[in-house]
Design a protein around this motif. Structure first.
Motif, PDB file in Angstrom:
ATOM      1  N   VAL B 725       0.855  -1.184   0.000  1.00 47.79           N
ATOM      2  CA  VAL B 725       0.000   0.000   0.000  1.00 47.79           C
ATOM      3  C   VAL B 725       0.894   1.239   0.000  1.00 47.79           C
ATOM      4  CG1 VAL B 725      -1.877   1.220   1.156  1.00 47.79           C
ATOM      5  CG2 VAL B 725      -1.692  -1.264   1.386  1.00 47.79           C
ATOM      6  N   GLY B 726       0.659   2.123  -0.960  1.00 48.13           N
ATOM      7  CA  GLY B 726       1.374   3.399  -0.985  1.00 48.13           C
ATOM      8  C   GLY B 726       0.423   4.483  -0.502  1.00 48.13           C
ATOM      9  N   VAL B 727       0.887   5.268   0.465  1.00 52.16           N
ATOM     10  CA  VAL B 727       0.009   6.278   1.056  1.00 52.16           C
ATOM     11  C   VAL B 727       0.641   7.660   0.938  1.00 52.16           C
ATOM     12  CG1 VAL B 727      -1.123   7.062   3.166  1.00 52.16           C
ATOM     13  CG2 VAL B 727      -0.924   4.614   2.710  1.00 52.16           C
ATOM     14  N   TYR B 728      -0.109   8.579   0.357  1.00 54.23           N
ATOM     15  CA  TYR B 728       0.316   9.978   0.339  1.00 54.23           C
ATOM     16  C   TYR B 728      -0.654  10.763   1.224  1.00 54.23           C
ATOM     17  CZ  TYR B 728       0.670  14.793  -1.286  1.00 54.23           C
ATOM     18  OH  TYR B 728       0.794  16.155  -1.336  1.00 54.23           O
ATOM     19  N   CYS B 729      -0.091  11.440   2.221  1.00 52.21           N
ATOM     20  CA  CYS B 729      -0.954  12.106   3.203  1.00 52.21           C
ATOM     21  C   CYS B 729      -0.539  13.554   3.369  1.00 52.21           C
ATOM     22  CB  CYS B 729      -0.841  11.376   4.545  1.00 52.21           C
ATOM     23  SG  CYS B 729      -1.605  12.248   5.886  1.00 52.21           S
ATOM     24  N   GLU B 730      -1.509  14.452   3.328  1.00 49.29           N
ATOM     25  CA  GLU B 730      -1.219  15.867   3.616  1.00 49.29           C
ATOM     26  C   GLU B 730      -1.568  16.194   5.049  1.00 49.29           C
ATOM     27  OE1 GLU B 730      -3.216  17.998   0.498  1.00 49.29           O
ATOM     28  OE2 GLU B 730      -1.752  17.337  -1.002  1.00 49.29           O
ATOM     29  N   ILE B 755       4.169   2.090   2.124  1.00 45.98           N
ATOM     30  CA  ILE B 755       5.096   3.199   1.887  1.00 45.98           C
ATOM     31  C   ILE B 755       4.337   4.474   2.180  1.00 45.98           C
ATOM     32  CG2 ILE B 755       6.522   4.406   0.184  1.00 45.98           C
ATOM     33  CD1 ILE B 755       5.582   0.971  -0.696  1.00 45.98           C
ATOM     34  N   PHE B 756       4.948   5.314   2.985  1.00 45.21           N
ATOM     35  CA  PHE B 756       4.214   6.459   3.507  1.00 45.21           C
ATOM     36  C   PHE B 756       4.965   7.750   3.219  1.00 45.21           C
ATOM     37  CE2 PHE B 756       3.305   9.222   7.288  1.00 45.21           C
ATOM     38  CZ  PHE B 756       1.980   9.489   6.978  1.00 45.21           C
ATOM     39  N   TYR B 757       4.300   8.650   2.541  1.00 45.36           N
ATOM     40  CA  TYR B 757       4.854   9.990   2.335  1.00 45.36           C
ATOM     41  C   TYR B 757       3.959  10.988   3.040  1.00 45.36           C
ATOM     42  CZ  TYR B 757       6.509  14.290   0.229  1.00 45.36           C
ATOM     43  OH  TYR B 757       7.021  15.557   0.059  1.00 45.36           O
ATOM     44  N   LYS B 758       4.567  11.813   3.894  1.00 42.47           N
ATOM     45  CA  LYS B 758       3.781  12.817   4.612  1.00 42.47           C
ATOM     46  C   LYS B 758       4.183  14.191   4.117  1.00 42.47           C
ATOM     47  CE  LYS B 758       1.239  14.465   8.096  1.00 42.47           C
ATOM     48  NZ  LYS B 758       1.155  15.825   7.584  1.00 42.47           N
ATOM     49  N   ALA B 759       3.229  14.894   3.534  1.00 41.91           N
ATOM     50  CA  ALA B 759       3.491  16.275   3.128  1.00 41.91           C
ATOM     51  C   ALA B 759       3.266  17.184   4.328  1.00 41.91           C
ATOM     52  CB  ALA B 759       2.541  16.652   1.998  1.00 41.91           C
ATOM     53  N   GLY B 760       3.719  18.412   4.240  1.00 39.46           N
ATOM     54  CA  GLY B 760       3.439  19.385   5.302  1.00 39.46           C
ATOM     55  C   GLY B 760       4.549  19.458   6.309  1.00 39.46           C
ATOM     56  N   THR B 797      10.908  11.835  -0.220  1.00 36.77           N
ATOM     57  CA  THR B 797      10.826  12.468  -1.546  1.00 36.77           C
ATOM     58  C   THR B 797       9.882  11.650  -2.417  1.00 36.77           C
ATOM     59  OG1 THR B 797      12.613  11.181  -2.530  1.00 36.77           O
ATOM     60  CG2 THR B 797      13.243  13.211  -1.384  1.00 36.77           C
ATOM     61  N   PHE B 798       9.363  12.320  -3.445  1.00 32.33           N
ATOM     62  CA  PHE B 798       8.459  11.628  -4.363  1.00 32.33           C
ATOM     63  C   PHE B 798       9.203  10.487  -5.080  1.00 32.33           C
ATOM     64  CE2 PHE B 798       5.903  15.793  -4.916  1.00 32.33           C
ATOM     65  CZ  PHE B 798       5.287  15.563  -3.698  1.00 32.33           C
ATOM     66  N   LEU B 804      10.568   3.005  -3.809  1.00 31.24           N
ATOM     67  CA  LEU B 804      10.212   2.009  -2.800  1.00 31.24           C
ATOM     68  C   LEU B 804       8.942   1.274  -3.209  1.00 31.24           C
ATOM     69  CD1 LEU B 804      11.771   1.280  -0.248  1.00 31.24           C
ATOM     70  CD2 LEU B 804      12.369   3.550  -0.996  1.00 31.24           C
ATOM     71  N   LEU B 805       8.028   2.013  -3.833  1.00 31.93           N
ATOM     72  CA  LEU B 805       6.797   1.372  -4.287  1.00 31.93           C
ATOM     73  C   LEU B 805       7.131   0.294  -5.318  1.00 31.93           C
ATOM     74  CD1 LEU B 805       3.722   1.664  -3.894  1.00 31.93           C
ATOM     75  CD2 LEU B 805       3.698   3.163  -5.894  1.00 31.93           C
ATOM     76  N   GLU B 806       8.035   0.669  -6.222  1.00 31.57           N
ATOM     77  CA  GLU B 806       8.436  -0.274  -7.258  1.00 31.57           C
ATOM     78  C   GLU B 806       9.113  -1.491  -6.617  1.00 31.57           C
ATOM     79  OE1 GLU B 806      10.982   1.439 -10.215  1.00 31.57           O
ATOM     80  OE2 GLU B 806      10.865  -0.322 -11.527  1.00 31.57           O
ATOM     81  N   LEU B 807      10.034  -1.222  -5.679  1.00 36.71           N
ATOM     82  CA  LEU B 807      10.739  -2.333  -5.032  1.00 36.71           C
ATOM     83  C   LEU B 807       9.762  -3.243  -4.294  1.00 36.71           C
ATOM     84  CD1 LEU B 807      13.886  -0.528  -3.554  1.00 36.71           C
ATOM     85  CD2 LEU B 807      13.846  -2.258  -5.379  1.00 36.71           C
ATOM     86  N   CYS B 808       8.881  -2.630  -3.541  1.00 34.97           N
ATOM     87  CA  CYS B 808       7.940  -3.427  -2.743  1.00 34.97           C
ATOM     88  C   CYS B 808       7.052  -4.277  -3.646  1.00 34.97           C
ATOM     89  CB  CYS B 808       7.065  -2.528  -1.885  1.00 34.97           C
ATOM     90  SG  CYS B 808       7.968  -1.779  -0.530  1.00 34.97           S
ATOM     91  N   ALA B 809       6.559  -3.623  -4.719  1.00 35.49           N
ATOM     92  CA  ALA B 809       5.649  -4.346  -5.606  1.00 35.49           C
ATOM     93  C   ALA B 809       6.370  -5.499  -6.294  1.00 35.49           C
ATOM     94  CB  ALA B 809       5.055  -3.375  -6.630  1.00 35.49           C
ATOM     95  N   ALA B 810       7.606  -5.218  -6.687  1.00 37.95           N
ATOM     96  CA  ALA B 810       8.334  -6.221  -7.464  1.00 37.95           C
ATOM     97  C   ALA B 810       8.921  -7.320  -6.589  1.00 37.95           C
ATOM     98  CB  ALA B 810       9.442  -5.538  -8.264  1.00 37.95           C
ATOM     99  N   LEU B 811       9.337  -6.980  -5.387  1.00 36.01           N
ATOM    100  CA  LEU B 811      10.129  -7.907  -4.580  1.00 36.01           C
ATOM    101  C   LEU B 811       9.347  -8.561  -3.450  1.00 36.01           C
ATOM    102  CD1 LEU B 811      13.428  -5.810  -4.326  1.00 36.01           C
ATOM    103  CD2 LEU B 811      12.796  -7.521  -6.050  1.00 36.01           C
ATOM    104  N   HIS B 812       8.046  -8.315  -3.418  1.00 33.69           N
ATOM    105  CA  HIS B 812       7.268  -8.830  -2.283  1.00 33.69           C
ATOM    106  C   HIS B 812       7.410 -10.342  -2.132  1.00 33.69           C
ATOM    107  CE1 HIS B 812       4.220  -8.556   0.827  1.00 33.69           C
ATOM    108  NE2 HIS B 812       3.752  -9.709   0.342  1.00 33.69           N
ATOM    109  N   GLY B 813       7.496 -11.021  -3.264  1.00 31.55           N
ATOM    110  CA  GLY B 813       7.561 -12.479  -3.202  1.00 31.55           C
ATOM    111  C   GLY B 813       8.962 -13.005  -2.912  1.00 31.55           C
ATOM    112  N   LYS B 814       9.970 -12.137  -2.999  1.00 32.38           N
ATOM    113  CA  LYS B 814      11.345 -12.584  -2.759  1.00 32.38           C
ATOM    114  C   LYS B 814      11.600 -12.634  -1.259  1.00 32.38           C
ATOM    115  CE  LYS B 814      12.021 -11.941  -7.278  1.00 32.38           C
ATOM    116  NZ  LYS B 814      11.776 -13.087  -8.180  1.00 32.38           N
TER     117      LYS B 814
END
Lengths: 540, 990
Positions: B725-730, B755-760, B797-798, B804-814
């Protein structure tokens, strides 16, 4: 006859009701307040059979009682000891006029100053006025002696004082009260002969001579009164007055073979004293108050070959309230007891949470912090403003003195001069000095802390509050430009400070009414009743 | 029969009522009674006592002689102790534990209670709590009377009857409450004595009695007490401690202040028995410090500190002075202090014992708690002193200050976090030149007290009293490994409230709707509503189950039209609202009223997020609250200002992005990834950048007027078809941060990655008046710390988010068994650069040490490729530009198979003739994408590729990605992101 559990104050009030009074008169003051309140709550008061309205002050109360007596109805006037200073004028003079229907003055002294400025002993006033005094020692006597006092008052045509102390006022005990059928029959009396109460010198001289003449009869009354008892036993003797007897009996529990003279009615019957003194070598005089009997007994020269002990001799503490432990010590009968925990944090009385006085004081302190103000104050809850963190009370002397003393200070050229006085205290004794200040446009600021009640004694009605207070101020001639109303709330601190500064900086008299209801008050006045909002204009 | 009783309390607590009831009963039983009261001046707030004497023989004195009383009945513990001199040796001392704190020097509550507990016969009851349980806090005195009834030689039934008669005029309810209060008190007192009999300590027995239910308490006798184990003290604040702190806060509030003075802060921490402050005396303005008081200070010097409502940072304001302990000098300093600050709202001076300490870094500790809007109570601890903020901002997160939401935190956990800070390194004497200055036990005790205070007081307490916004000690100094506070600050402010519960079960209907209705599609133009209607259809949604709310039409783009919500033929799972924002309140009301909608997406913006639209947002919230009143079902709302939802499992797409602007690859299978974002544009940008991301869900949550980030994270995170789950939060709704952290914990506990990105990051909430806690544990810092502690991968950072989103999605099964990295490239700078990037903020990798077997294998491969003389057969492996595809593949396989390698990075610099990297070649079966793709697919370990080159090589990148392998465009970045990922997996899941 039936038993009831009554405060000393309540026993007195019940006796007055049972004695058939037509009215009760008083001004609130601890520990006497509950006497009047008990009567005011009685059905006879609500039906109008007994008049019970708080008076403006004790002097007014006494005079009202005297007026009622004059027209032929019994009356009770009750007050705390310092109230009698205010009422001393009518009291002393009423001994000369005498009374028509029975008039009993109930005065509650406060040995130990639980809530008073001093611990003066009212028996000296009775002695001075030369009228009979009863001094009940317990709740039952409080009831019995008041009935007796009315009877004596009418028999001797004199006002009779009943003197109690805080401890009896505020202690409950079993009291056998008369049933309806047992109540005394009170005759309706005619008015006294015309002019006999008019104390012009010619009449007054005759009345005073009669009063002096009467003293022998009064002493004889006391000598034969069941209120005074003599018990001769061992060579050690005790004279007890009023409540002091309880403490001696508690300490001895019937041990010690003491001879005892108890006094509950005055003037002091010398005969009884003489018999005790003749019988004993060592006499302890126990009085919960000033040493009146001890002084009379010792006189200037003492009693040869007898050891008279008491407050004067130092065998009892010279000041303060008596208790069983003091007696036990004086009689050499003290017991072991655990040590008190001396390092406990003290808890002095404080202003209540949310009290309007807190905000009034903080505004006053902040408004005057750049100067060195004189802050005269008065009697009420707000006297607690003497304590930190307020430190906003520099004096408290007697009812109304804040304004008079401020006036005196301003006449000495002092500035800034402020005084704080509650709405009820203002009615009691603040109006007369304010009238003088208004006429002189004295350079001072009077802050009237209007909480719409007499708070310290427990929420009695106040005569000058809200719009009524405004009318008084205007009527006295205070310049309306310099009458300000503030609402003591924390979030109004800034505007309140500005208002007080403005008032203080005005060269002349200014009055600030700080209006917010007491947080403890059961009756919650509206903003209109507090004078904070204007009443809507009546429809034409 | 004879019984002498002392009643004690504080004016206004109602002891005289207790006395009156007892007296009445005694009278009715034919006993003699004397009952002396002390009131008047001490009517309120002062000590009040009453002597009550019962006897069947005449009683003489209204006052009880010393050493004669049989029983103390106290409504306040300190007052209970005030009259012990009146007691017989075997007298019973009964008191409520509720401290009435209206004096500055109130001792620690538990100390007072311990003093009571030393009395041979005593009973402690929490009358205030029991009274509330009975129905009214005002009945506390009747609880005490009930307890006292155990010890009175009077008829119990008559006592209860007399009490009931006393309240009869106030109505049956009041009588019933007081009757319950009486019985609760009676049973609680018996329970306490029973507990003591069973060997409990006063504290452990009280904890047990506190745990009794109202059913227990209503019984005439208590349940059987357990045999008590010694209770670990301080697991929770005792009822008495809570009441005492409450009372202190209430005092401040009643004085109209929001800020507590230093000595009041000390009082609070002292009341809960946490820390003994240095000797201090508050000297009010215009009052003198007595010689006697000054003499009571230890040492040769004292510190004088100005106490003023408008001076916060005393040191900065030069409001602290030191003076030798001589009365003339101290008074002089006090006068000067007052004069210097005459323009301030000065209340007095705090005179404090001088504590020897240095200001050297690492010799002071800071501990603070505060109420945050998003996360509720938080705690922070770190290096203290004047430089703390500088240190906190200049050091890496978590290094200078440990901070965490406090709601679910244990002191032991926080101590573990604190141990990871530089502060602990210095304080525990691990750093060079430092000695241990404080014991772990002392730290734990301190943290526990602060946590307990935070959990209890840095929250919305409703009508219970003012909330604690912030309380901190900065600094603590140390004396014999004990903490000594040198300055403290605290203030009150209303804490955030949790919003009303939502029927979150209906989120399932939103995610996979069986039927959809669209409101707001235009028949004449391609407006947002119309685009959405078309997108839903294009995503493959069955038109049979699709409705358009449209009056006057039968059909629109294949969807059936109904005139209004009320006319829907059956309940729909999802309503998409694309009407004007101003219509939202009415639409929301109608949606709830029609009873035919399970969930709704509110698309329109301009309802809360823009200036001037706050009123509309409030109207929408009001419409939701009113519609939902008293029901726990009904629709849930997503948005407003929601760009929409893409749900592959639900076969629908309401993102109003035309297909020609973003290829959503609806023809390809979705990946096990969900994106949840407050910004719709953030989602579509990520989807545009990561072309093959193909998320199963993309949820634009908008302004969260109803459903919150936490709601959706919990709902999506629990789905079996989601791994990442990728989360972008303001920003969070009130206290939703806390709910989010709890949801995160649950999601990551299931082995999923968030993966969590917090703006603000702006200095929100950091005003000049705010305390240190706010400046070192601001909202942003806390959100990051909370998310990290809950198991999220926090990115800043974006780019990092995407990687990280790419890594998590791709490597979850590894599988990840460690952080030892294998590195290879055909460019020396890449192998060197990657080695340089092994350690960074929040991660730490090692270079795998190649074993002899691996070296031998590599040597053979190199020899075969003719590179034996050019390349060192070890990790990192610099293959040189000469390396061919077959060398690449064989070497990569060797490194990957090596047991000493946990993950592999393959750098490809395509600017070499030795490799097929051109656009026309990358599809060749022998080209690297195919070779490495096969290797990646078969690998159990993570493998990533790096292509650090220009636009011309995009086809190579795309070809590599199409195999599912993560591809980075810069080697050092690859190592940094992989470092975060591997460290996370090794630590969190390992």
């Amino acid at each position: 006859m039936r038993y009831r559990l009554l405060l000393g104050d309540e026993a007195i009030a019940q006796a007055a009701l049972d004695a058939g009074i037509g009215g009760a008169f008083s001004y609130p003051g601890t520990p006497a307040t509950e006497i009047f309140e008990y009567i005011a709550k009685n059905a006879k008061a609500s039906s109008g059979e007994v008049s019970a309205r708080w008076s403006t002050n004790e002097k007014v109360a006494y005079e009202e009682a005297l007026g009622m007596s004059w027209v032929g109805k019994r009356s009770l006037v009750s007050m705390k000891h310092v109230g009698l200073n205010v009422a001393a004028d009518p009291f002393i003079n009423s001994a000369l006029t005498g009374v028509n229907a029975g008039l009993v003055l109930l005065v509650a002294d406060d040995p130990g100053m639980h809530s008073s400025q001093n611990e003066q002993d009212s028996r000296f006033y009775g002695d001075f006025a030369q009228v009979p005094i009863f001094e009940p020692g317990n709740q039952q006597e409080a009831y019995d002696f008041v009935l007796r006092a009315f009877e004596l008052s009418e028999r001797r045509k004199l006002p009779v004082m009943v003197r109690i102390v805080t401890r009896l006022s505020h202690s409950r005990g079993n009291v056998a009260v008369l049933s309806e059928a047992e109540l005394p029959v009170v005759d309706q009396r005619d008015r006294p002969p015309a002019c006999s109460w008019t104390l012009v010198p010619a009449i007054a001289r005759a009345r005073y001579a009669a009063l002096v003449q009467e003293q022998t009869a009064l002493i004889d009354d006391a000598l034969h009164s069941p209120a005074n008892t003599l018990h001769l036993a061992g060579k050690r003797g005790v004279i007890t007055c009023g409540i002091a007897r309880n403490y001696v009996l508690e300490a001895t529990q019937g041990n010690g073979d003491l001879s005892m003279l108890h006094l509950g009615q005055y003037p002091v019957p010398a005969e009884l004293v003489r018999r005790l003194v003749d019988h004993c070598d060592d006499i302890l005089v126990c009085e919960d108050g000033y040493p009146l009997v001890e002084k009379k007994l010792v006189g200037l020269l003492g009693v040869p070959a007898k050891r008279i002990r008491g407050r004067l001799s130092g065998d009892l503490p010279a000041t303060g309230e008596l208790n069983p432990d003091i007696m036990a010590a004086a009689l050499g009968m003290a017991k072991e007891a655990p040590q008190a925990l001396t390092d406990l944090a003290n808890r002095p009385p404080q202003l209540c949470r949310g009290c309007p006085h807190i905000d009034s004081f903080s505004a006053i302190v902040q408004a005057t912090q750049d100067w060195n103000p004189m802050l005269f104050s008065d009697i009420g809850c707000y006297t607690l403003g003497v304590a930190p963190p307020y430190r906003a009370v520099h004096t408290c002397v007697d009812m109304g003195a804040s304004i008079s003393m401020a006036l005196g200070a301003s006449r000495a050229g002092a500035w800034p001069v402020l005084c704080t006085i509650g709405d009820s205290t203002f009615a009691h004794s603040g109006m007369t000095p304010l009238l003088a200040a208004a006429r002189a446009d004295a350079n001072m600021t009077v802050v009237i802390l209007d909480n719409a009640t007499t708070a310290m004694t427990g929420d009695q009605s106040s005569l000058t509050t809200g719009p009524g207070l405004m009318q008084v101020l205007h009527g006295m001639g205070v310049d309306p430009e310099h009458i300000h109303v503030i609402e003591p709330l924390h979030n109004r601190q800034d505007e309140n400070v500005a208002m007080i500064r403005k008032a203080v900086e005005h060269k002349g008299l200014s009055v600030v009414v700080s209006a917010r209801a007491c947080v403890q008050s059961k009756h919650k006045p509206t903003r209109i009743e507090m004078g904070l909002d204007k009443a809507p204009a009546a429809q034409a | 029969m004879k019984q002498d009783i002392i009643l004690a309390g504080v004016g206004g607590q109602g002891i005289l009522t207790i006395a009156e009831v007892i007296s009445q009963v005694a009278l009715s039983q034919g006993l003699q009674v004397k009952q002396a009261e002390t009131h008047g001046m001490s009517q309120r707030g002062g000590a009040v006592q009453s002597h009550l004497r019962l006897s069947d023989a005449p009683i003489f004195s209204d006052l009880i002689p010393l050493g004669s009383a049989d029983l103390v009945i106290a409504v306040e513990p300190l007052e209970a102790l005030r009259y012990v001199q009146y007691l017989k040796p075997d007298a019973m001392l009964l008191t409520s534990v509720g401290a009435f704190v209206n004096i500055g020097n109130y001792p620690p509550v538990e100390d007072v209670l311990a003093q009571v507990a030393q009395w041979p016969h005593h009973a402690l009851i929490d009358a205030d709590r029991l009274a509330r349980a009975a129905g009214s806090g005002r009945a506390a005195n009747m609880v005490v009377l009930g307890a006292a009834s155990r010890f009175l030689k009077l008829d119990q039934a008559a006592l209860e009857q007399a009490m009931a008669e006393r309240f009869a005029a106030k109505g049956e309810r009041v009588v019933e409450v007081n009757r319950r209060a009486f019985r609760f008190g009676r049973t609680a007192a018996a329970a306490y004595l029973l507990g003591l009999d069973k060997g409990g300590t006063s504290v452990s027995v009280r904890t047990w009695v506190d745990s009794l239910t109202t059913e227990h308490l209503a019984q005439p006798e208590p349940p059987d007490a357990p045999y008590f184990e010694p209770l670990a003290s301080g697991e929770q604040l005792s009822g008495a401690e809570i009441a005492a702190v409450e009372s202190t806060l209430q005092n401040v509030y009643d004085e109209g202040r929001k800020t507590l003075f230093e000595h009041e802060v000390y009082q609070i921490i002292q009341l809960v028995g946490a820390i003994s402050p240095p000797k201090h005396i508050f000297v009010p303005k215009d009052e003198l410090l007595s010689d006697q008081a000054l003499d009571s200070f230890p040492g040769e010097k004292v510190v004088c500190k100005l106490v003023a409502t408008d001076v916060v940072h005393k040191t900065d304001a030069k409001a602290v002075v030191f003076a030798p302990k001589r009365s003339d000098l101290v008074r002089g300093e006090i006068d000067r202090l007052m004069q210097r600050h005459a323009d301030k709202d000065v209340r007095g001076v705090l005179v404090v014992e001088f504590v020897e300490h240095t200001h050297q870094v690492g010799s002071e500790l800071f501990v603070g708690i505060r109420a945050t809007r998003e996360f509720g109570p938080v705690i922070a601890a770190g290096l203290g002193g004047v430089d703390m903020e500088l240190l906190a901002t200049r050091m890496r997160p978590g290094q200078a200050v440990a901070k965490s939401p406090a709601a679910d935190l244990k002191a032991e956990e926080f101590l573990e976090q604190f141990k990871r800070t530089v502060a602990y390194e210095l304080l525990s004497g691990q750093a060079r030149g430092h000695e241990r200055s404080v014991s772990d036990g002392e730290l734990l005790r301190c943290f526990r007290a602060f946590l307990l205070l935070a959990q209890r007081f840095c929250v919305d307490r409703g009508a219970d009293g003012p909330d604690l916004a912030e309380l901190e000690i900065n600094p603590f100094a140390f004396r014999g490994q004990r903490l000594v506070p040198l300055d403290g600050r605290a203030r009150t402010a209303p804490a955030a409230r949790t919003s009303a519960p939502r029927p979150v079960a209906n989120i399932a209907a939103l995610l996979e709707p069986a039927s959809i209705a669209v409101l707001g599609a235009s028949a004449t133009s391609m407006n947002f509503g119309r685009i959405i209607l078309n997108n839903v259809l294009q995503a493959g949604y069955d038109p049979q189950h699709l409705f358009a709310i449209k009056d006057g039409l039968r059909e629109l783009d294949g969807a059936r039209c109904v005139a209004s919500l009320a006319e829907l033929p059956h309940t729909v799972d999802l309503l998409v609202v694309a009407a004007g924002a101003e219509q939202l309140p009415k639409i929301v009301s109608d949606t709830i009223a029609c009873g035919k909608v399970r969930s709704a997406i509110l698309v329109p913006g301009g309802a809360g997020e823009t200036e001037g639209s706050a009123e509309l947002a409030i109207a929408v919230q009001k419409a939701i609250a009113q519609g939902r009143a008293g029901r726990d079902d009904g629709p849930v709302f997503l948005g407003p200002n929601s760009l929409g939802v893409l749900s592959r499992p639900g076969h629908y797409d309401t993102l109003f992005i035309p297909a020609n602007r973003l290829n959503k690859h609806l023809d390809q299978p979705a990946r096990r990834v969900a994106l949840i974002s407050q910004s719709g544009a953030f989602i579509v940008s990520r989807m545009s950048n990561l072309d093959n991301l193909n998320p199963a869900f993309a949820l634009s949550i908008g302004n969260q007027l109803d459903l919150t980030l936490a709601d959706l994270t919990a709902a999506v995170g629990q789905r079996d078809d989601i791994d990442v789950v990728g989360v972008y939060c303001e920003g969070f709704r009130d206290l939703d941060g806390l709910a989010f952290a709890r949801a995160l914990r649950e999601v990551t506990r299931r082995g999923k990655e968030v993966i969590f990105y917090k703006a603000g990051r702006t200095q929100a909430g950091r005003t000049a008046a705010a305390g240190h806690t706010a400046s070192v544990a601001g909202d942003y810092d806390v959100a990051l710390a909370a998310a990290e502690q809950a198991g999220a991968i926090v990115v800043e950072t974006f780019k990092e988010f995407e990687q990280l989103l790419e890594l998590c999605a791709a490597l979850h099964g590894k599988s990840v068994s460690g952080t030892r990295l294998g590195v290879m490239s055909n460019a020396g700078f890449e192998t060197v650069g990657m080695a340089d990037a092994l350690v960074g903020p929040r991660y730490r990798l090692e270079l795998a040490q190649t074993g002899q077997g691996t070296v031998d294998d590599l040597r053979a491969i190199l020899a075969k490729g003719g590179l034996a003389n050019l390349v060192n057969p070890r990790n990192p492996l610099d293959l040189t530009p000469m390396a061919s595809e077959s060398v690449y593949q064989a070497a990569a396989q060797t490194l990957l198979d090596a047991s000493e390698v946990d993950a592999l990075v393959v750098g490809i610099v395509p600017l070499t003739a030795a490799l097929q990297t051109g656009a026309e070649e990358v599809g060749n079966a022998t080209a690297l994408p195919q070779r490495l793709g096969a290797l990646f697919a078969a690998a159990h370990k993570p493998v990533v590729a790096v292509v650090d080159s220009g636009e011309a090589y995009l086809p190579l990148v795309q070809q590599l990605r199409s195999s599912g392998m993560p591809v980075f465009r810069s080697a050092d970045q690859a190592v940094r992101s992989l470092g975060r990922y591997l460290t996370y997996r090794a630590n969190w899941q390992g």
